[in-house]
Design a protein around this motif. Structure first.
Motif, PDB file in Angstrom:
ATOM      1  N   THR A 129      -3.814   4.618  -1.256  1.00 33.71           N
ATOM      2  CA  THR A 129      -4.078   3.438  -2.089  1.00 33.71           C
ATOM      3  C   THR A 129      -5.553   3.338  -2.465  1.00 33.71           C
ATOM      4  N   SER A 186       0.881  -1.174   0.000  1.00 30.57           N
ATOM      5  CA  SER A 186       0.000   0.000   0.000  1.00 30.57           C
ATOM      6  C   SER A 186       0.916   1.221   0.000  1.00 30.57           C
ATOM      7  N   ALA A 241      -2.497   4.106  -7.628  1.00 32.16           N
ATOM      8  CA  ALA A 241      -2.330   2.686  -7.265  1.00 32.16           C
ATOM      9  C   ALA A 241      -2.792   1.801  -8.420  1.00 32.16           C
TER      10      ALA A 241
END
Ligand code: GLU
Ligand code: MG
Length: 437
Positions: free
Chosen positions: A244, A234, A257
């Motif tokens: 994230t 993350s 992400a």
């Protein structure tokens, strides 16, 4: 008998081993400043101890400089000296990082992530292994009984993990015969891989002290399940805020992400040579072993290359902080530094190239024909180390992420490993890896 404590000063190498030299523990402070001399060709010592094709020959010198952040000292209160080791980075004589230092390679990848996206990676490694010399009773998978058989091991490990600054998380009887799993809590940046390395070695150390030797071989038995490493990831931004999660997106992944995951999936067939790097890793990476046969993003699917981990709405934990994804095509034959570096570089490439977030699958891709898979943009991961190495070496981008010369050295190293196996039976190959890891 008189004994004086020695500390092992090492590095994590291409073979996924910690190699180095021991020095009197009382000299540690001096060694933190001065380091320990090391030989470049050592990087080509394979997991079977043969030296693969090396560009360095008998020449050159480099310096192993330990980092006190990685110091492990496991005192067992049994009257014997503590077991202690420390790893670090390998430097050239002028102090710059050496091209084959796996820890410097990861530091580079993490710097690139920060430069490109302003993010820091959090990572936590799940590690699976088995006890070599015992047969757990049938019916013990995930059971309380299976836990109790190794309770002493688990509790001793928990104590030494805590002493070494790791965050004990879970200890469980896994599905496979004699197979167990240990996880430790997430860490920022380099420390994620540091802790993975420290934990792996602590598991071995505790196994040896209790006379219950372990192996992390990717596959003990061709008919069984493998020992995997799952890397949970993350991001946090510079203000320490989780970066994230996006509740509005279909996958839950934030824009950045999502691009990172897209990069991983695109380059997975090329980087798996670095994340699951043994001759038998590819038998593990086959369908129905709960490993990772395809380059897909799976919604809570334990056979996906990258899995979206679940969000539990129990009001206790902030969803944005909880959300993470997991890379499953990894095993403990790899250095955690190199493993994570390959994943991060692939992800950052996805960010740099502005790749869109991939859709998440929730079906068994092994049931689809090759044609349908290709239409949907999925690939079966390579089915041998030889093919994986070719995909890495011939990829126009992946080798350029690493220092000059590194990709070539890596491929030669792995080909040297395969040479050792070429006249061996399947059973001999599995036994060789069980001993090596
Ligand atoms: N043993 C499986 C592997 O090889 C993983 C099982 C699990 O999901 O924990 O990756
Ligand atoms: Mg597991």
């Amino acid at each position: 008998m008189k004994r004086e404590e020695l500390i092992f000063v090492g590095c994590s190498d291409i073979a996924g081993k910690i190699r180095g030299k021991s020095v009197p523990a009382s000299d540690l402070d001096a060694r933190l400043r001065r380091g320990v001399g090391w030989t470049p060709t050592n990087v080509q010592i394979t997991c079977f101890d043969l030296i693969a094709d090396t560009p360095y020959g008998a020449f050159g010198d480099v310096l192993l400089v330990p980092d006190p952040n990685t110091l492990v000292r496991a005192a067992f209160e049994d009257g014997l000296p503590a077991e202690s080791f420390v790893v670090g980075t390998i430097k050239r004589l002028d102090g710059s990082p050496w091209e084959c230092c796996t820890r410097s390679i990861l530091a580079d990848a993490l710097d690139r992530l920060h430069r490109v996206a302003g993010l820091t990676l959090n990572s936590a490694f799940e590690q699976e292994f088995h006890f070599k010399a015992m047969r757990s009773a049938a019916g013990s998978a995930y059971s309380y009984g299976g836990f109790r058989v190794q309770r002493v091991f688990g509790e001793t490990l928990t104590a030494v993990m805590r002493e070494s600054g790791l965050k004990p998380d879970t200890f469980l009887k896994e599905y496979g015969v004699d197979q167990y799993e240990v996880t430790s809590g997430p860490q920022h940046g380099l420390r994620g891989a540091d802790h993975a390395l420290m934990l792996r070695e602590l598991i071995r150390i505790v196994g040896e002290r209790l006379d219950r030797p372990v192996s992390f071989t990717p596959l003990r038995d061709p008919d069984g399940v493998g020992n995997g490493v799952h890397v949970h990831m993350s991001f946090v931004d510079d203000d320490g805020q989780p970066a994230t999660y996006d509740p509005e997106s279909a996958t839950g992944l934030s824009h950045t992400a999502g691009s990172f995951v897209a990069g991983i999936l695109k380059y997975l067939p090329a980087i798996v040579a670095l994340t699951a790097p043994s001759g038998i890793s590819y038998q593990r990476l086959s369908p129905h072993r709960w490993s990772a046969p395809f380059n897909n993003l799976g919604a809570q699917d334990r056979e996906a290359g990258v899995r979206l981990c679940p969000l539990f709405d129990i009001g206790e934990v902030d969803k944005a902080a909880q959300f993470n994804f997991e890379y499953r095509a990894a095993d403990a034959a790899a250095s955690p530094y190199l493993q994570l570096a390959a994943i991060v570089h692939a992800g950052v490439q996805g960010i740099e190239d502005g790749m869109p977030t991939p859709p998440a699958t929730s079906e068994d891709l092994s049931l689809l024909s090759a044609e349908v898979l290709a239409q949907r943009g999925y690939r079966r991961l390579p089915e041998s180390l030889e093919t994986a190495l070719e995909l890495f070496q011939n990829d126009p981008v992946a080798p350029t992420w690493f220092p000059d010369g590194f990709a070539d050295i890596y491929v030669k190293h792995k080909r040297g490993e395969l040479d050792f196996l070429k006249d061996k039976s399947d059973a001999e190959v599995h036994a060789a890896y069980e001993d090596a890891y």
